[in-house]
Design a protein around this motif. Structure first.
Motif, PDB file in Angstrom:
ATOM      1  N   SER A  77      48.386  -7.208  30.925  1.00 28.89           N
ATOM      2  CA  SER A  77      47.726  -8.041  31.942  1.00 28.89           C
ATOM      3  C   SER A  77      47.825  -9.527  31.617  1.00 28.89           C
ATOM      4  O   SER A  77      47.843 -10.359  32.530  1.00 28.89           O
ATOM      5  CB  SER A  77      46.254  -7.634  32.077  1.00 28.89           C
ATOM      6  OG  SER A  77      45.568  -7.813  30.842  1.00 28.89           O
TER       7      SER A  77
ATOM      8  N   ASN B 245      49.340 -12.151  34.483  1.00 22.66           N
ATOM      9  CA  ASN B 245      48.555 -13.242  35.059  1.00 22.66           C
ATOM     10  C   ASN B 245      49.082 -14.602  34.627  1.00 22.66           C
ATOM     11  O   ASN B 245      49.084 -15.555  35.415  1.00 22.66           O
ATOM     12  CB  ASN B 245      47.086 -13.097  34.644  1.00 22.66           C
ATOM     13  CG  ASN B 245      46.412 -11.898  35.279  1.00 22.66           C
ATOM     14  OD1 ASN B 245      46.064 -11.914  36.457  1.00 22.66           O
ATOM     15  ND2 ASN B 245      46.231 -10.838  34.516  1.00 22.66           N
TER      16      ASN B 245
ATOM     17  N   PHE C 251      41.910 -13.754  37.166  1.00 26.99           N
ATOM     18  CA  PHE C 251      41.502 -12.872  36.073  1.00 26.99           C
ATOM     19  C   PHE C 251      40.125 -13.263  35.537  1.00 26.99           C
ATOM     20  O   PHE C 251      39.263 -12.396  35.310  1.00 26.99           O
ATOM     21  CB  PHE C 251      42.547 -12.935  34.965  1.00 26.99           C
ATOM     22  CG  PHE C 251      42.209 -12.117  33.762  1.00 26.99           C
ATOM     23  CD1 PHE C 251      42.466 -10.758  33.747  1.00 26.99           C
ATOM     24  CD2 PHE C 251      41.636 -12.705  32.645  1.00 26.99           C
ATOM     25  CE1 PHE C 251      42.148  -9.986  32.631  1.00 26.99           C
ATOM     26  CE2 PHE C 251      41.320 -11.940  31.541  1.00 26.99           C
ATOM     27  CZ  PHE C 251      41.571 -10.581  31.530  1.00 26.99           C
TER      28      PHE C 251
END
Length: 273
Positions: free
Chosen positions: A77, A81, A231
């Motif tokens: 992740s 991002n 995020f």
């Protein structure tokens, strides 16, 4: 009888080397000082959490933040991002910088452009650029174009001011001397104006890079599926403060990396200093 020319006098015998006093304001690199300051700050943060002075929910210790960051790296992740944010920063900053360099250069060398540009820049610069994001969404849609426009618009005006001020601060006597020797305008611009204005322009790049980072996070919090801002917003909504602070640390590291790259660029381009 001694030779008066070769005989040392009392003045000559008392001559001493004079200490060099021209080293003031010479920048020195102290990398260990910055590392020590960061280490001390992290140690105080960890100690405050360990002794119970701060709740782990509201201020998790650096060890918990590090575990959350390691989890972001493991599940992919972080890169997902970060890649989205870097793309938006790169495109938006490049567009705003290119336009700002052009307009700032015209304002610095042309009286008509200066007379028109200074009032317009003074009028539009104080407007919070993130407040225009809904308008850009109406114009360009909810996709990437509206975020590019927000970042580019925010970078454009500080770049104009930095370039215009840097060119205006170049000593006029250098320009007059070049004109008196009959140098063409292109040579004056290339050999005098731009090198003299380059330190101020690069200092402006530091400001606009930070502005681009702030704007991309704000834009992603309003409407984005991926990105550091999106995020961090999601982690805050879920009360995952360790993950939230991990995202904040990523933004801080990104700012440090951009600053280091600009410092390297300054050392390459300003070697004549």
């Amino acid at each position: 009888m001694p030779d008066p020319i070769n005989t040392p006098t009392s003045t000559q015998s008392t001559l001493q080397a004079v200490r060099f006093r021209g080293g003031g304001f010479h920048p020195r690199r102290h990398p260990w000082a910055a590392l020590a300051a960061f280490a001390l700050l992290i140690a105080l943060w960890e100690g405050t959490s360990r002794v119970g002075l701060a709740s782990p929910l509201f201020l998790p210790p650096p060890s918990a933040v590090g575990r959350a960051l390691a989890g972001m790296i493991a599940d992919g992740s972080l890169w997902l991002n970060l890649k989205a944010s870097l793309l938006r920063i790169g495109v938006g900053w490049s567009l705003g910088t290119l336009g700002g360099l052009t307009v700032g250069l015209l304002m610095g060398v042309a009286s008509v452009a200066r007379a028109v540009g200074v009032p317009l820049v003074s009028a539009f610069f104080p407007i919070p650029k993130i407040a225009l994001l809904p308008l850009f969404i109406l114009w360009f849609g909810i996709g990437e174009a509206s975020k590019f426009a927000t970042i580019g618009f925010g970078v454009f005006f500080p770049t104009v001011i930095a370039v215009y001020s840097a060119i205006d601060s170049v000593p006029r006597n250098l320009i007059r001397m070049a004109q008196s020797f009959g140098l063409p305008w292109g040579a004056i611009l290339r050999n005098i104006l731009l090198p003299g204005a380059l330190p101020g322009i690069l200092a402006g790049f530091r400001i606009t890079a930070s502005i681009a980072l702030i704007l991309v996070v704000a834009a992603e919090m309003i409407g984005a599926e991926y990105g550091i801002g999106a995020f961090v917003l999601m982690a805050g909504n879920l009360m995952q403060t360790d993950t939230l602070l991990a995202g904040v640390m990523v933004m801080s590291a990104l700012g440090l990396t951009i600053g280091a790259l600009l410092s390297l660029l300054e050392r390459r381009l300003l070697v004549w200093r």
